[in-house]
Design a protein around this motif. Sequence first.
Motif, PDB file in Angstrom:
ATOM      1  N   ASN A 228      -7.251  -9.727  -1.967  1.00 13.10           N
ATOM      2  CA  ASN A 228      -5.904  -9.813  -1.433  1.00 13.10           C
ATOM      3  C   ASN A 228      -5.379  -8.618  -1.254  1.00 13.10           C
ATOM      4  O   ASN A 228      -4.515  -8.264  -0.516  1.00 13.10           O
ATOM      5  N   THR A 229      -5.579  -7.421  -2.026  1.00 10.85           N
ATOM      6  CA  THR A 229      -5.333  -6.356  -2.127  1.00 10.85           C
ATOM      7  C   THR A 229      -6.539  -5.352  -2.001  1.00 10.85           C
ATOM      8  O   THR A 229      -7.706  -5.511  -2.178  1.00 10.85           O
ATOM      9  N   LEU A 230      -6.220  -4.069  -1.773  1.00  5.60           N
ATOM     10  CA  LEU A 230      -7.201  -2.840  -1.583  1.00  5.60           C
ATOM     11  C   LEU A 230      -7.661  -2.293  -3.122  1.00  5.60           C
ATOM     12  O   LEU A 230      -8.502  -1.496  -3.389  1.00  5.60           O
ATOM     13  N   VAL A 231      -6.839  -2.801  -4.275  1.00  4.14           N
ATOM     14  CA  VAL A 231      -6.873  -2.246  -5.628  1.00  4.14           C
ATOM     15  C   VAL A 231      -8.495  -2.482  -6.045  1.00  4.14           C
ATOM     16  O   VAL A 231      -8.838  -1.614  -6.734  1.00  4.14           O
ATOM     17  N   PRO A 232      -8.916  -3.965  -6.090  1.00  3.85           N
ATOM     18  CA  PRO A 232     -10.131  -3.909  -6.550  1.00  3.85           C
ATOM     19  C   PRO A 232     -11.169  -2.867  -5.840  1.00  3.85           C
ATOM     20  O   PRO A 232     -12.078  -2.501  -6.848  1.00  3.85           O
ATOM     21  N   ALA A 233     -11.081  -2.799  -4.784  1.00  3.20           N
ATOM     22  CA  ALA A 233     -12.252  -1.570  -4.139  1.00  3.20           C
ATOM     23  C   ALA A 233     -12.025  -0.339  -4.573  1.00  3.20           C
ATOM     24  O   ALA A 233     -13.157   0.213  -4.977  1.00  3.20           O
ATOM     25  N   VAL A 234     -10.827   0.316  -5.005  1.00  8.09           N
ATOM     26  CA  VAL A 234     -10.631   1.449  -5.444  1.00  8.09           C
ATOM     27  C   VAL A 234     -11.048   1.437  -6.950  1.00  8.09           C
ATOM     28  O   VAL A 234     -11.861   2.465  -7.415  1.00  8.09           O
ATOM     29  N   LEU A 235     -10.828   0.442  -7.810  1.00 10.56           N
ATOM     30  CA  LEU A 235     -11.471   0.211  -9.209  1.00 10.56           C
ATOM     31  C   LEU A 235     -12.841   0.179  -9.198  1.00 10.56           C
ATOM     32  O   LEU A 235     -13.378   0.758 -10.032  1.00 10.56           O
ATOM     33  N   ASN A 236     -13.311  -0.456  -8.364  1.00  8.73           N
ATOM     34  CA  ASN A 236     -14.754  -0.481  -8.382  1.00  8.73           C
ATOM     35  C   ASN A 236     -15.433   0.516  -7.868  1.00  8.73           C
ATOM     36  O   ASN A 236     -16.467   1.012  -8.813  1.00  8.73           O
ATOM     37  N   PHE A 237     -14.793   1.484  -7.194  1.00 13.67           N
ATOM     38  CA  PHE A 237     -15.519   2.657  -6.793  1.00 13.67           C
ATOM     39  C   PHE A 237     -15.089   3.563  -8.077  1.00 13.67           C
ATOM     40  O   PHE A 237     -16.319   4.505  -8.423  1.00 13.67           O
ATOM     41  N   ALA A 238     -14.031   3.539  -8.861  1.00 15.01           N
ATOM     42  CA  ALA A 238     -13.950   4.372 -10.014  1.00 15.01           C
ATOM     43  C   ALA A 238     -14.955   4.109 -11.025  1.00 15.01           C
ATOM     44  O   ALA A 238     -15.776   4.896 -11.852  1.00 15.01           O
ATOM     45  N   THR A 239     -15.301   2.685 -10.958  1.00 16.17           N
ATOM     46  CA  THR A 239     -16.319   2.249 -12.313  1.00 16.17           C
ATOM     47  C   THR A 239     -17.715   2.877 -11.704  1.00 16.17           C
ATOM     48  O   THR A 239     -18.549   3.199 -12.601  1.00 16.17           O
ATOM     49  N   GLN A 240     -18.004   2.722 -10.652  1.00 15.63           N
ATOM     50  CA  GLN A 240     -19.220   3.097  -9.998  1.00 15.63           C
ATOM     51  C   GLN A 240     -19.473   4.800 -10.249  1.00 15.63           C
ATOM     52  O   GLN A 240     -20.765   5.122 -10.436  1.00 15.63           O
ATOM     53  N   GLN A 241     -18.555   5.346 -10.290  1.00 16.19           N
ATOM     54  CA  GLN A 241     -18.630   6.852 -10.288  1.00 16.19           C
ATOM     55  C   GLN A 241     -19.257   7.058 -12.107  1.00 16.19           C
ATOM     56  O   GLN A 241     -19.930   8.230 -12.093  1.00 16.19           O
ATOM     57  N   GLY A 242     -18.697   6.397 -12.954  1.00 17.99           N
ATOM     58  CA  GLY A 242     -19.229   6.540 -14.208  1.00 17.99           C
ATOM     59  C   GLY A 242     -18.443   7.783 -14.908  1.00 17.99           C
ATOM     60  O   GLY A 242     -18.739   7.933 -16.332  1.00 17.99           O
TER      61      GLY A 242
END
Length: 292
Positions: A228-242
Motif C-alpha cells: 500500500n505504501t513505499l515504506v516496505p521497499a525502503v526498509l527491505n533495501f535497508a535490511t539487504q544492505q546489512g
Amino acid sequence: MTNKILIPVDFQDQAQLSLLQSYNLARRIRAEIVLLYVHEQPGILAGLFSHEQQNEIFSKIDQELAELAGKASLISGIPITYRLEKGRIYSKIIEVAREIDAGYIIMGTHGPNESEDQELRVGANTSKVIRSAICPVITLRSKHPQSDCRNILLPIDLTKETQQKVTKSIEIAKLYGAGISVVTAMWTKNDLDLTGKLKQKGDEITKIISAEGIACTFDLVESNEKENTLVPAVLNFATQQGDIDLILILTQQEIGIVEYFVGSHAQEFIRLSHIPVMSIIPKENRNISIFS
C-alpha cells in the motif's frame, strides 16, 4: 555540560534498550542523560488509593529511578540524572524536553511480545511525541542496541524539506564517522519523467554529501505493487544492505493534508523498522511528499 539526551523510562525492556543505545551518542556529543518517568494515574482508579498509598508508590518509583540512574552512570561513565513527574506521558515528555533544552529524545517503542493494548498505548504516546518534539526523536524497536553507527539511510523525495534531512544526516554522519546511503522509491520505473527527476535529486544530494568528505551512495528502488505504501521497499533495501544502523526521516505537524503523511508513513517506518529511526519535524510544512 550543556547537551542533554532525554530518555522516557518505564522499567520495561525497551526503556532499558533506549538507555543502552544512548551511551555512544552521549559520549560523542558530551551530553548528560536525563531519565524521565511519568506517573500517569488514570482518573477512574485514583480513588482506589489513599493519599498515603499514592505517596508510597511515588516514593518507590523515585527510589528505583535513583538506583537505575546511579548504576547506569557508574557503568557508562556518563552523568545521568532523573526526573519523576505526574501527568500525561506524551505531554510531560514534550514539556521536560523543552525545559531542559534536550538535543535528542530516545524512546523505545512496543516490543513483539507486548499485548495489543500496550502496543496501542505506547504507539499513541510515541506518535504524539514525534509530532510535537522540538528536537530529533530516535525510536527503537529492536531488542539489541547498536554499538555504533556505520551507515545512515536517508530516504529522499522531491520536496524542499529534504534539504533539512541532508543537513542533519551530514551532522550525524560526522559525529560517528559514518557513511550515508541515499535512497528513494517509486511504484514503477516506467515513469521516465519521475525517474529522471528522482535520479537528478539523488545525484545532487550525493554530491553535496560527498563534498563534506562523507562516503555516500544513491539507489532508486521499485516497490512491489501489492504494498500500500513505499515504506516496505525502503526498509527491505535497508535490511539487504546489512550495515544500516540509523534511518533518518521527516515527520509533519498536525496541519492540513500532511496529517495523512504522518499517519501512514512516518508511523509506518517507526512501526515496521528494526533499525533505529530518527524523526525530525521540518521547519516548514508546505509540500507533500511523493511517498503520499
